[in-house]
Design a protein around this motif. Structure first.
Motif, mmCIF file in Angstrom:
data_model
loop_
_atom_site.group_PDB
_atom_site.id
_atom_site.type_symbol
_atom_site.label_atom_id
_atom_site.label_comp_id
_atom_site.label_asym_id
_atom_site.label_seq_id
_atom_site.Cartn_x
_atom_site.Cartn_y
_atom_site.Cartn_z
ATOM 1 N N PRO A 30 0.585 18.453 12.699
ATOM 2 C CA PRO A 30 -0.817 18.631 12.285
ATOM 3 C C PRO A 30 -1.038 19.830 11.369
ATOM 4 C CG PRO A 30 -0.679 18.171 14.634
ATOM 5 C CD PRO A 30 0.729 18.391 14.159
ATOM 6 N N ASP A 31 -0.154 20.843 11.440
ATOM 7 C CA ASP A 31 -0.360 22.036 10.623
ATOM 8 C C ASP A 31 0.259 21.926 9.236
ATOM 9 O OD1 ASP A 31 2.235 22.017 11.601
ATOM 10 O OD2 ASP A 31 2.363 24.196 11.807
ATOM 11 N N THR A 32 0.783 20.742 8.853
ATOM 12 C CA THR A 32 1.391 20.566 7.538
ATOM 13 C C THR A 32 0.346 20.076 6.535
ATOM 14 O OG1 THR A 32 2.029 18.288 7.994
ATOM 15 C CG2 THR A 32 3.610 20.023 8.615
ATOM 16 N N PRO A 33 0.632 20.176 5.231
ATOM 17 C CA PRO A 33 -0.357 19.773 4.214
ATOM 18 C C PRO A 33 -0.643 18.279 4.180
ATOM 19 C CG PRO A 33 1.376 21.161 3.258
ATOM 20 C CD PRO A 33 1.824 20.785 4.622
ATOM 21 N N PHE A 34 0.169 17.461 4.876
ATOM 22 C CA PHE A 34 0.041 16.015 4.730
ATOM 23 C C PHE A 34 -0.314 15.311 6.036
ATOM 24 C CE2 PHE A 34 3.320 17.459 1.666
ATOM 25 C CZ PHE A 34 2.577 17.284 0.508
ATOM 26 N N ALA A 35 -0.832 16.036 6.998
ATOM 27 C CA ALA A 35 -1.206 15.426 8.275
ATOM 28 C C ALA A 35 -2.201 14.284 8.034
ATOM 29 C CB ALA A 35 -1.815 16.471 9.197
ATOM 30 N N GLY A 36 -1.900 13.126 8.580
ATOM 31 C CA GLY A 36 -2.769 11.972 8.433
ATOM 32 C C GLY A 36 -2.481 11.110 7.232
ATOM 33 N N LEU A 37 -1.568 11.548 6.364
ATOM 34 C CA LEU A 37 -1.221 10.789 5.156
ATOM 35 C C LEU A 37 0.006 9.939 5.450
ATOM 36 C CD1 LEU A 37 -2.139 10.599 2.128
ATOM 37 C CD2 LEU A 37 -0.311 12.242 1.630
ATOM 38 N N GLU A 38 -0.050 8.653 5.101
ATOM 39 C CA GLU A 38 1.081 7.773 5.366
ATOM 40 C C GLU A 38 1.324 6.842 4.194
ATOM 41 O OE1 GLU A 38 1.268 5.706 9.071
ATOM 42 O OE2 GLU A 38 0.297 7.332 10.210
ATOM 43 N N GLY A 39 2.571 6.453 4.002
ATOM 44 C CA GLY A 39 2.968 5.501 2.983
ATOM 45 C C GLY A 39 4.469 5.359 2.992
ATOM 46 N N ARG A 40 4.962 4.135 2.922
ATOM 47 C CA ARG A 40 6.403 3.933 3.038
ATOM 48 C C ARG A 40 7.160 4.477 1.844
ATOM 49 N NH1 ARG A 40 9.813 -1.689 4.194
ATOM 50 N NH2 ARG A 40 11.829 -0.634 4.403
ATOM 51 N N ASN A 41 6.591 4.307 0.645
ATOM 52 C CA ASN A 41 7.265 4.712 -0.589
ATOM 53 C C ASN A 41 6.391 5.641 -1.408
ATOM 54 O OD1 ASN A 41 9.665 2.904 -0.352
ATOM 55 N ND2 ASN A 41 8.124 1.285 -0.517
ATOM 56 N N ILE A 42 7.013 6.459 -2.230
ATOM 57 C CA ILE A 42 6.253 7.377 -3.082
ATOM 58 C C ILE A 42 5.325 6.598 -4.009
ATOM 59 C CG2 ILE A 42 8.079 7.520 -4.839
ATOM 60 C CD1 ILE A 42 5.825 10.434 -3.686
ATOM 61 N N LYS A 43 5.696 5.381 -4.393
ATOM 62 C CA LYS A 43 4.863 4.575 -5.300
ATOM 63 C C LYS A 43 3.545 4.156 -4.644
ATOM 64 C CE LYS A 43 6.494 -0.003 -3.938
ATOM 65 N NZ LYS A 43 7.127 -1.261 -4.347
ATOM 66 N N GLY A 76 11.817 3.321 -4.093
ATOM 67 C CA GLY A 76 10.423 2.901 -4.184
ATOM 68 C C GLY A 76 9.572 3.731 -5.123
ATOM 69 N N ALA A 77 9.934 3.765 -6.397
ATOM 70 C CA ALA A 77 9.188 4.511 -7.414
ATOM 71 C C ALA A 77 8.438 3.551 -8.329
ATOM 72 C CB ALA A 77 10.151 5.369 -8.237
ATOM 73 N N ASN A 78 7.484 4.103 -9.077
ATOM 74 C CA ASN A 78 6.801 3.327 -10.107
ATOM 75 C C ASN A 78 6.598 4.206 -11.343
ATOM 76 O OD1 ASN A 78 4.699 5.009 -9.380
ATOM 77 N ND2 ASN A 78 3.366 3.390 -8.607
ATOM 78 N N ARG A 79 5.844 3.709 -12.296
ATOM 79 C CA ARG A 79 5.642 4.459 -13.544
ATOM 80 C C ARG A 79 4.939 5.793 -13.279
ATOM 81 N NH1 ARG A 79 5.275 1.265 -18.913
ATOM 82 N NH2 ARG A 79 5.778 2.950 -20.363
ATOM 83 N N ASP A 80 4.006 5.810 -12.332
ATOM 84 C CA ASP A 80 3.335 7.062 -11.986
ATOM 85 C C ASP A 80 4.317 8.091 -11.431
ATOM 86 O OD1 ASP A 80 0.787 6.497 -12.852
ATOM 87 O OD2 ASP A 80 0.037 5.868 -10.887
ATOM 88 N N THR A 81 5.364 7.623 -10.749
ATOM 89 C CA THR A 81 6.381 8.548 -10.248
ATOM 90 C C THR A 81 7.051 9.263 -11.410
ATOM 91 O OG1 THR A 81 6.790 6.985 -8.436
ATOM 92 C CG2 THR A 81 8.382 8.782 -8.739
#
Length: 324
Positions: free
Chosen positions: A103-116, A151-156
């Motif tokens: 919970p004390d990290t910058p990404f608590a609550g953020l989820e997604g399998r791939n960076i894309k 799991g990258a895309n053009r935005d990556t």
């Protein structure tokens, strides 16, 4: 002279960290990084030792995302032996770890399998944190990246360019139905420039079935890898990329050696030592700089019926005796 990139995705297993039965950091390290077996370690220490024995270079794409759970020390344990062995550390990123973030990290609550799976701005934030964490663990500033699951895309690529990471090697032409959404076709088998970043496709061959097969240690026989490298040399291709993982010489369920895959990796190192006109290279000291026009790509090497059939037989034995 053709540069061969032996790349090793070096990562703790996020699936082993999943609830309801997670394993702790030390056990995850033993299974996924060190590859501890009754015969000794067959993961990272073993691969580093073989590269040293045969005088070869390797590129270790290290995932710093487990620091969201265990802190930077967990990544230091991975980076330190690679640097001590004089090998190259670059950036890897499995965003599955976001689901386990404290919970004390910058990404608590953020989820997604791939960076894309994240918008451009969020990708920039995740990759910036991953880069800084890798450096905090002792690694030099990375110049190359590979996405977890490819799991990258053009935005990556746009995000990497924003962060001054000049090379990506997430595109896998032999896996068109995989997680990679970088808009390139299967004919793109050599480095190209996209969004200000050099995209270095993972190597592949065309086997006797007519299909492309990716150049991963678990996917090709030693005969096929050697033929592909010789083909690259004979056709004056500047580079060929092989993919490996820190854990793939071991069946992690049985904690036992996969002798077939282990022998492939050592055989590859031994073969590369003896091949003239070929060198193993790193992104730190010898990155792939020659770019190709997407409309003028050389064809991939071809594996004949005998080599393809022998690989099928080898894979069957590997699966039967050592587990799929």
């Amino acid at each position: 002279m053709t540069a061969v990139y032996i790349t090793v995705d070096t990562e703790y297993s996020s699936s082993l960290a999943s609830r309801p039965c997670p394993v702790d950091r030390s056990e995850n390290f033993a299974r996924s990084i060190a590859g501890i077996t009754p015969e000794g370690p067959l993961g990272l220490p073993h691969k580093l030792a073989l590269l040293e024995k045969y005088g070869q270079r390797g590129v270790f794409f290290v995932d710093p995302m487990p620091a969201l759970v265990w802190g930077t020390a967990a990544i230091e344990d991975v980076v330190a032996p690679i640097l001590e062995a004089g090998q190259d550390v670059q950036l890897h990123c499995h965003t599955e770890w976001l689901a386990h973030a404290r919970p004390d990290t910058p990404f608590a609550g953020l989820e997604g399998r791939n960076i894309k799976d994240f918008p451009f701005e969020e990708q920039c934030r995740i990759l910036d944190w991953a880069r800084e964490t890798l450096m905090a663990a002792g690694a030099p500033k990375p110049s190359a990246f590979r996405a977890g699951n490819y799991g990258a895309n053009r935005d990556t690529l746009r995000a990497l360019n924003e962060l001054d990471i000049g090379f990506d090697t997430s595109f896998t032409p032999a896996i068109p139905d995989g997680h990679c959404d970088i808009p390139l076709g299967q004919e793109t088998t050599q480095p190209v420039l996209m969004e200000g970043v050099v995209e270095v496709p993972t190597g592949c061959i065309r086997d006797a079935t007519g299909n492309l097969r990716h150049a991963q240690i678990t996917a090709l026989s030693l005969r096929e890898m050697t033929s592909a490298i010789v083909h690259a040399r004979e056709t004056a291709l500047p580079s060929f990329t092989l993919v490996s993982h820190s854990f793939e010489l071991v069946n992690r369920r049985r904690l036992s050696a996969n002798r077939i895959v282990r022998n492939r990796f050592e055989g590859l190192c031994r073969t590369l030592k003896s091949l003239r006109g070929v060198r193993t290279a790193t992104y730190r000291d010898d990155p792939p700089l020659r770019l190709y026009d997407r409309d003028a790509m050389p064809p991939p090497p071809v594996s004949g019926p005998f080599a393809t059939g022998m690989r099928y037989a080898e894979q069957a034995v590997s699966n039967a005796f050592y587990g799929a």
